[in-house]
Write a protein that holds these residues in place. Sequence first.
Motif, mmCIF file in Angstrom:
data_model
loop_
_atom_site.group_PDB
_atom_site.id
_atom_site.type_symbol
_atom_site.label_atom_id
_atom_site.label_comp_id
_atom_site.label_asym_id
_atom_site.label_seq_id
_atom_site.Cartn_x
_atom_site.Cartn_y
_atom_site.Cartn_z
ATOM 1 N N ARG A 59 40.988 33.680 37.212
ATOM 2 C CA ARG A 59 40.476 32.971 36.036
ATOM 3 C C ARG A 59 40.536 31.468 36.293
ATOM 4 O O ARG A 59 41.496 30.962 36.883
ATOM 5 C CB ARG A 59 41.282 33.308 34.774
ATOM 6 C CG ARG A 59 41.181 34.768 34.360
ATOM 7 C CD ARG A 59 41.871 35.005 33.027
ATOM 8 N NE ARG A 59 41.108 34.452 31.911
ATOM 9 C CZ ARG A 59 41.511 34.502 30.638
ATOM 10 N NH1 ARG A 59 42.682 35.056 30.341
ATOM 11 N NH2 ARG A 59 40.770 34.005 29.672
ATOM 12 N N GLN A 71 39.034 28.180 29.395
ATOM 13 C CA GLN A 71 39.364 29.186 30.398
ATOM 14 C C GLN A 71 38.228 30.204 30.487
ATOM 15 O O GLN A 71 37.590 30.544 29.484
ATOM 16 C CB GLN A 71 40.678 29.894 30.044
ATOM 17 C CG GLN A 71 41.211 30.774 31.176
ATOM 18 C CD GLN A 71 42.631 31.235 30.896
ATOM 19 O OE1 GLN A 71 43.049 31.313 29.738
ATOM 20 N NE2 GLN A 71 43.377 31.535 31.940
ATOM 21 N N SER A 72 37.959 30.670 31.693
ATOM 22 C CA SER A 72 36.908 31.670 31.889
ATOM 23 C C SER A 72 37.338 33.003 31.289
ATOM 24 O O SER A 72 38.517 33.245 31.018
ATOM 25 C CB SER A 72 36.600 31.820 33.383
ATOM 26 O OG SER A 72 37.740 32.247 34.094
ATOM 27 N N GLU A 73 36.367 33.879 31.098
ATOM 28 C CA GLU A 73 36.609 35.149 30.434
ATOM 29 C C GLU A 73 37.412 36.104 31.322
ATOM 30 O O GLU A 73 37.160 36.182 32.531
ATOM 31 C CB GLU A 73 35.290 35.813 30.046
ATOM 32 C CG GLU A 73 34.446 35.020 29.063
ATOM 33 C CD GLU A 73 35.136 34.885 27.720
ATOM 34 O OE1 GLU A 73 35.898 35.811 27.349
ATOM 35 O OE2 GLU A 73 34.928 33.860 27.048
ATOM 36 N N PRO A 74 38.337 36.860 30.752
ATOM 37 C CA PRO A 74 39.153 37.764 31.567
ATOM 38 C C PRO A 74 38.354 38.916 32.162
ATOM 39 O O PRO A 74 38.740 39.468 33.207
ATOM 40 C CB PRO A 74 40.211 38.277 30.584
ATOM 41 C CG PRO A 74 39.593 38.090 29.232
ATOM 42 C CD PRO A 74 38.743 36.870 29.335
ATOM 43 N N CYS A 98 31.447 34.645 40.481
ATOM 44 C CA CYS A 98 32.236 35.582 39.693
ATOM 45 C C CYS A 98 31.582 36.967 39.647
ATOM 46 O O CYS A 98 30.485 37.182 40.182
ATOM 47 C CB CYS A 98 32.450 35.039 38.283
ATOM 48 S SG CYS A 98 30.922 34.741 37.369
#
Length: 485
Positions: A59, A71-74, A98
């Motif tokens: 992440r 923050q990027s998505e889990p 990603c």
Amino acid sequence: MVRRGLLAALAVGACLLVIGLWWAAQEDDPPEWVVWHTADLAGEPAWGEPERITLENRRVALWSGDEKVWQSEPDEPVQDVLWCDIDHDGRRELMLLCWRQGRYGQSRPFWEEETEEQVWSQHIFIYDWTGETAKPIWMASDLGVEVKSWSFTPENRLTLEERSGRVSAWDWISWGLSTLPERPETAELTVAALGENLIHRPIYDYALRKLDGNFDHLFTGVAEELARYDVTCLHQETIYVDQRQDYSDYPTFGTPVEVGEAVIRAGFDIVSCASNHALDKGTDAIDLTANLYRKAGILCPGIQPVEDGSYQPYQLLERQGITCAVLSYTQMTNGHALPEEAPYVLHTLEDEDLVRRDLTAAAEAADFVLVFVHWGTEYAAEPDETQRYWAQVFADCGADVVLGTHPHVLQPYEWVTGASGQRTLVYYSLGNYISAQTDEACRRGGMAYFTLNRVGEQCSVTDWGMKTVLTQRENGIYTTVIEHT
């Protein structure tokens, strides 16, 4: 009956097992060959960037001090991250390599069915930093290839190394990433540039009344000569409008948009648009002019539509194995203030530090740097001190060719040596391409020409010169022709 019921139960059980195995497979991680990177990158808060960009446990997070601000998505694990200026706007963007389940996510095109297989696919996501959060600007669908690693340099742009060993180069072209063709070892590009397309009322009145608004005749006299060159350029002095009540002449110009349509049909590749008249009709006219050229695939450096949202100092032209960074500035705005909400709509020489940074970034991103500049003293036959000062700045910062306008008359051209020893070809003024000005000096303009050569990574400007063009008026029709002496 018992046997038939048993068989049915077994069939149902088998189906449930298959469905269970399929669903379990969808919950697995992305492929085992993926190498998951970590990163801790420093931002430049003075430029409005976050202080740190980290990649941990798949992440990405953006930080302000000890506070995590984004923050990027889990469920979109990140393989690697880059923090670079991919779209040539002078600011760095956040790029994520990603994975996600499904090809499209929320960006599924309308022609696809409502459901899609929930298999893992690889993507590139690009975000702008707004000062408060990361705003998505480009979200690629399934890449269709297996990218093992990537890197970015201003010279080579984005490089993807696939799992198969294939390496490809990518760049931001117009809107979005596009693959670049392999560079030949040697390349050559011939360029011609004309001066000011200065549309006074006598020019547009006659065409609107007698020619049904067709302005193709403005360029027929030079079409044969321009066809000899790989790249052709024009400076658009006056801004376009599409309402008759907005048509106007000096001192506040409004030029019928049909003139721009004729420019497009004439085949120009670059139309420089930064001038002291660019703001004459406000940002709506800038939006109209910039979008007209962009939709036609023509570079229009020097102005930007409000919708861009941020400053983009240069545009790239890729032709025949040569990359040119093209910039356009104006020294004056005729007293029009840049709009506070969108100061980037017109590029000016007001901030020298910014101009120097623009040029440095452009030189890193391209083989050649072409600068169009609206400067100097009107009707002066020689460049003034301000022109010579800026010519030296351009040379010091790596410009290869400078193409000047605004004086409405021809001025000399010469080589200027930069601080690093590089020489810059400076055309101080190309004069008018076409206008209704009657003075002999204003009727006679110039067509600069030169050749851009690249051997490996060594670049040079050769075969330069100037041809004169002459504006003529016959039976109310204005045309410009190459003057043969």
